[in-house]
Design a protein around this motif. Sequence first.
Motif, PDB file in Angstrom:
ATOM      1  N   TYR A 133      -9.334   2.177   4.185  1.00 10.25           N
ATOM      2  CA  TYR A 133      -9.022   0.732   2.797  1.00 10.25           C
ATOM      3  C   TYR A 133      -8.946   1.487   1.632  1.00 10.25           C
ATOM      4  O   TYR A 133     -10.504   1.369   1.169  1.00 10.25           O
ATOM      5  CB  TYR A 133      -9.708  -0.004   3.205  1.00 10.25           C
ATOM      6  CG  TYR A 133      -9.978  -1.068   4.699  1.00 10.25           C
ATOM      7  CD1 TYR A 133     -10.620  -1.445   5.011  1.00 10.25           C
ATOM      8  CD2 TYR A 133      -8.862  -0.285   5.181  1.00 10.25           C
ATOM      9  CE1 TYR A 133     -10.509  -1.659   6.772  1.00 10.25           C
ATOM     10  CE2 TYR A 133      -8.388  -1.323   6.563  1.00 10.25           C
ATOM     11  CZ  TYR A 133      -9.292  -1.548   7.214  1.00 10.25           C
ATOM     12  OH  TYR A 133      -9.083  -2.430   8.541  1.00 10.25           O
TER      13      TYR A 133
ATOM     14  N   LYS B  15      -6.526 -10.676   4.805  1.00 12.94           N
ATOM     15  CA  LYS B  15      -7.884 -11.828   3.987  1.00 12.94           C
ATOM     16  C   LYS B  15      -9.176 -11.614   4.438  1.00 12.94           C
ATOM     17  O   LYS B  15     -10.077 -11.493   3.951  1.00 12.94           O
ATOM     18  CB  LYS B  15      -7.172 -12.722   4.851  1.00 12.94           C
ATOM     19  CG  LYS B  15      -5.498 -13.700   3.773  1.00 12.94           C
ATOM     20  CD  LYS B  15      -5.436 -14.785   4.176  1.00 12.94           C
ATOM     21  CE  LYS B  15      -4.861 -15.262   5.414  1.00 12.94           C
ATOM     22  NZ  LYS B  15      -3.933 -13.708   5.054  1.00 12.94           N
TER      23      LYS B  15
ATOM     24  N   GLY C  42      -1.196 -10.688   7.471  1.00 14.91           N
ATOM     25  CA  GLY C  42      -1.836  -9.079   7.537  1.00 14.91           C
ATOM     26  C   GLY C  42      -1.647  -8.661   5.902  1.00 14.91           C
ATOM     27  O   GLY C  42      -1.717  -8.302   5.765  1.00 14.91           O
TER      28      GLY C  42
ATOM     29  N   ARG D 249       2.954  -5.883   9.773  1.00 14.41           N
ATOM     30  CA  ARG D 249       0.917  -5.856   9.335  1.00 14.41           C
ATOM     31  C   ARG D 249       0.196  -4.204   8.487  1.00 14.41           C
ATOM     32  O   ARG D 249      -0.471  -3.868   8.692  1.00 14.41           O
ATOM     33  CB  ARG D 249       0.170  -6.309  10.482  1.00 14.41           C
ATOM     34  CG  ARG D 249       0.577  -7.544  10.810  1.00 14.41           C
ATOM     35  CD  ARG D 249       0.110  -8.305  12.339  1.00 14.41           C
ATOM     36  NE  ARG D 249      -1.818  -7.634  11.841  1.00 14.41           N
ATOM     37  CZ  ARG D 249      -2.776  -9.199  10.792  1.00 14.41           C
ATOM     38  NH1 ARG D 249      -1.295 -10.169  10.769  1.00 14.41           N
ATOM     39  NH2 ARG D 249      -3.357  -9.942  10.683  1.00 14.41           N
TER      40      ARG D 249
ATOM     41  N   GLN E  58      -6.817  -9.259  -2.431  1.00 16.95           N
ATOM     42  CA  GLN E  58      -7.886  -8.603  -2.106  1.00 16.95           C
ATOM     43  C   GLN E  58      -8.082  -8.604  -4.165  1.00 16.95           C
ATOM     44  O   GLN E  58      -9.374  -9.085  -4.472  1.00 16.95           O
ATOM     45  CB  GLN E  58      -8.513  -7.284  -1.669  1.00 16.95           C
ATOM     46  CG  GLN E  58      -8.433  -7.282   0.160  1.00 16.95           C
ATOM     47  CD  GLN E  58      -8.220  -5.976   0.412  1.00 16.95           C
ATOM     48  OE1 GLN E  58      -7.844  -5.122   0.430  1.00 16.95           O
ATOM     49  NE2 GLN E  58      -7.922  -6.152   2.307  1.00 16.95           N
TER      50      GLN E  58
ATOM     51  N   ASP F 152      -4.490  -8.789  15.799  1.00 18.37           N
ATOM     52  CA  ASP F 152      -4.288  -7.418  14.511  1.00 18.37           C
ATOM     53  C   ASP F 152      -3.685  -6.473  15.372  1.00 18.37           C
ATOM     54  O   ASP F 152      -4.379  -5.166  15.912  1.00 18.37           O
ATOM     55  CB  ASP F 152      -5.070  -7.342  13.561  1.00 18.37           C
ATOM     56  CG  ASP F 152      -4.327  -6.079  12.297  1.00 18.37           C
ATOM     57  OD1 ASP F 152      -5.093  -5.185  12.449  1.00 18.37           O
ATOM     58  OD2 ASP F 152      -3.495  -5.953  11.890  1.00 18.37           O
TER      59      ASP F 152
ATOM     60  N   VAL G 122      -6.492   1.553  -1.512  1.00 21.31           N
ATOM     61  CA  VAL G 122      -6.344   0.513  -2.493  1.00 21.31           C
ATOM     62  C   VAL G 122      -6.218  -0.893  -2.182  1.00 21.31           C
ATOM     63  O   VAL G 122      -5.996  -1.350  -1.410  1.00 21.31           O
ATOM     64  CB  VAL G 122      -4.366   0.690  -2.873  1.00 21.31           C
ATOM     65  CG1 VAL G 122      -3.742  -0.021  -4.003  1.00 21.31           C
ATOM     66  CG2 VAL G 122      -4.326   2.985  -2.958  1.00 21.31           C
TER      67      VAL G 122
ATOM     68  N   ARG H 218       2.881 -11.375  13.197  1.00 22.01           N
ATOM     69  CA  ARG H 218       2.405 -10.747  13.964  1.00 22.01           C
ATOM     70  C   ARG H 218       2.902  -9.052  14.123  1.00 22.01           C
ATOM     71  O   ARG H 218       2.052  -8.019  14.544  1.00 22.01           O
ATOM     72  CB  ARG H 218       1.491 -10.698  15.260  1.00 22.01           C
ATOM     73  CG  ARG H 218       1.216 -11.677  16.080  1.00 22.01           C
ATOM     74  CD  ARG H 218       0.308 -11.993  15.648  1.00 22.01           C
ATOM     75  NE  ARG H 218       0.347 -12.434  14.532  1.00 22.01           N
ATOM     76  CZ  ARG H 218      -0.993 -13.193  13.414  1.00 22.01           C
ATOM     77  NH1 ARG H 218      -1.617 -12.149  13.836  1.00 22.01           N
ATOM     78  NH2 ARG H 218      -0.736 -13.494  12.482  1.00 22.01           N
TER      79      ARG H 218
HETATM   80  N1  LIG Z   1      -6.608  -2.913   1.917  1.00 23.95           N
HETATM   81  C1  LIG Z   1      -6.155  -2.112   2.622  1.00 23.95           C
HETATM   82  N2  LIG Z   1      -5.597  -1.011   2.878  1.00 23.95           N
HETATM   83  C2  LIG Z   1      -5.413  -1.026   4.053  1.00 23.95           C
HETATM   84  N3  LIG Z   1      -4.912  -1.381   4.794  1.00 23.95           N
HETATM   85  C3  LIG Z   1      -5.228  -3.183   4.607  1.00 23.95           C
HETATM   86  C4  LIG Z   1      -6.493  -2.707   3.780  1.00 23.95           C
HETATM   87  N4  LIG Z   1      -6.745  -4.430   3.740  1.00 23.95           N
HETATM   88  C5  LIG Z   1      -6.051  -4.601   5.481  1.00 23.95           C
HETATM   89  N5  LIG Z   1      -5.477  -4.333   6.096  1.00 23.95           N
HETATM   90  C6  LIG Z   1      -4.640  -3.772   7.252  1.00 23.95           C
HETATM   91  O1  LIG Z   1      -3.948  -4.770   6.728  1.00 23.95           O
HETATM   92  C7  LIG Z   1      -3.778  -5.482   8.520  1.00 23.95           C
HETATM   93  C8  LIG Z   1      -3.913  -6.612   7.774  1.00 23.95           C
HETATM   94  O2  LIG Z   1      -5.163  -7.256   7.881  1.00 23.95           O
HETATM   95  P1  LIG Z   1      -5.923  -8.655   8.861  1.00 23.95           P
HETATM   96  O3  LIG Z   1      -6.090  -9.299   9.867  1.00 23.95           O
HETATM   97  O4  LIG Z   1      -7.337  -8.820   7.510  1.00 23.95           O
HETATM   98  O5  LIG Z   1      -5.070  -9.938   7.192  1.00 23.95           O
HETATM   99  P2  LIG Z   1      -4.881 -11.138   7.801  1.00 23.95           P
HETATM  100  O6  LIG Z   1      -4.810 -11.443   6.293  1.00 23.95           O
HETATM  101  O7  LIG Z   1      -6.043 -11.632   7.936  1.00 23.95           O
HETATM  102  O8  LIG Z   1      -3.786 -11.928   8.546  1.00 23.95           O
HETATM  103  P3  LIG Z   1      -3.431 -12.798   9.481  1.00 23.95           P
HETATM  104  O9  LIG Z   1      -3.554 -14.385   8.277  1.00 23.95           O
HETATM  105  O10 LIG Z   1      -2.045 -12.925  10.567  1.00 23.95           O
HETATM  106  O11 LIG Z   1      -4.908 -13.671  10.714  1.00 23.95           O
HETATM  107  C9  LIG Z   1      -5.562  -4.927   9.194  1.00 23.95           C
HETATM  108  O12 LIG Z   1      -4.305  -4.049  10.012  1.00 23.95           O
HETATM  109  C10 LIG Z   1      -5.854  -3.923   8.013  1.00 23.95           C
HETATM  110  O13 LIG Z   1      -7.131  -3.027   8.699  1.00 23.95           O
END
Ligand SMILES: Nc1ncnc2c1ncn2[C@@H]1O[C@H](COP(=O)(O)OP(=O)(O)OP(=O)(O)O)[C@@H](O)[C@H]1O
Length: 466
Positions: free
Chosen positions: A87, A117, A114, A428, A94, A400, A89, A425
């Motif tokens: 993580y 959040k 994905g 992502r 974010q 995820d 960028v 799903r």
């Molecule tokens: N800054 C980042 N850099 C690279 N990968 C990231 C970063 N932030 C999150 N991810 C990856 O992106 C994927 C999705 O993240 P996350 O589950 O938080 O999304 P979400 O918005 O909560 O999705 P959902 O709405 O489906 O719950 C995960 O595999 C996570 O590891």
Amino acid sequence: MHLFSWPSCIRHRRNTHFFTNCNCKHSLFTKSRELTIKSVSIAGSLGSSCITKIDAYAIEKTESTLRELCKGHVPDHVISRAEEVGYVVPTDVQREALPVLFSGRDCVLHAQTGSGKTLAYLLLIFSVVNAKRSAVQALIVVPTRELGIQVTKVARMLAANSSELESDHKSCTVMALLDGGTLRRHRSWLKAEPPAIVIATLGSLSQMLDKLTFKLDAMRVLVIDEVDFMFNSSKQVSSLRKLLTTYSSIHMRQTIFASASIPQHRRFLYDCKQQKWTKADVVHVHVNPVEPMPSCLYHRFVVCGKTERHSTLLHLLRSDAPQSAIIFVGEQSEKSKNAGNPSPMSLLVEFLKTSHIECSEIILLEENMNFNERAASLADVKLGGGYLLVSTDIAARGVDLPETTHIYNFDLPKDAVNYLHRAGRTGRKPFSDGKCFVTSIITSEERFVLQRFENELMFHCEKLLL
Ligand SMILES: Nc1ncnc2c1ncn2[C@@H]1O[C@H](COP(=O)(O)OP(=O)(O)OP(=O)(O)O)[C@@H](O)[C@H]1O
């Protein structure tokens, strides 16, 4: 500022909205207010000459890193942990949400599936909690045990000491208070040394709150993940309202709601203020409003007869040969259950197993499995290697599994929101441009249902001829 030449139909730009002089009444929205145009698409009914997806251009956007965004807020060892797992960028949500979150404002995180959040609200939590304080300071409420297990895993990963250098650092303790767990152990843990962060399903949390074994007076951050689902599921909504307005006060906490789908979001924001679920100055961080789903998703449908669904799915699996896929199946009706019929899931899994498809692991996930079986199923999926997960909508929210490249709707979901979350799903990997496929198997009578989803979610579904 290097503006490339817009299509001739784009007449002028006022603030962040573009107006066109086409007679096809569409308008073009930028993605966000900083004049940053990553990728915009033209919404509305399109004349063929204008169907263009304006490719990614960043205007005056200097890519910041997560470390720069979190500087002065999140402990260094937490950022180092995040960097260690890739993580580095920030994703769009974010980048847009963290400055608002660090300012202490209540926030509604409304961004695609994905899009990251979870990490956004966890970084906020780590910027607020004091590991040395023995009290629950942050509470994350999730709709399912599966999502709770996943959020707990990320939180514990960020909380862990990354290296000996930090060994004198007391890391935050994270408790998972999820349906199906033995609450007795949790009770003694909460009494002895309350964890700083708790991830809970509403059922278990309410039990603990009603028995006064769980104190929220030191809580500074409350997150409700998949918030639209929580407010719409009849079983949970009264406990949720009680949590938001009785067990804690908006003035004593920072409230964060997160979801990829918030139907009638203006009405929801109004209710948030009226019902005092959030403070009046709550900020709606809405990323990419014109594209509710990730642009890397490729939507298809196949029309077949009612009795040809199994053979059609088998044909698709053989021609796509996905390494990792999820097949969504509708829940068995009460009538069919009462008649003692086998569930559609078990029939489908049996069919797939006897069809010798080239897939290493067929895994089942459905409501009537007990919690341990459900956890075991998901653990099997995460062990690596390919998988074919056959599931009801229990896996549609928040789960995820980034390796998933294909989603199959063996049965159509009941509404567009469920279509969005099932489709979410896959796709992502925030910075990957790999194509991911969402394929629906429908009868000709169901075509209008899918068309309605296309209209509501502004996507195009290609007909596939087998
Ligand atoms: N800054 C980042 N850099 C690279 N990968 C990231 C970063 N932030 C999150 N991810 C990856 O992106 C994927 C999705 O993240 P996350 O589950 O938080 O999304 P979400 O918005 O909560 O999705 P959902 O709405 O489906 O719950 C995960 O595999 C996570 O590891």
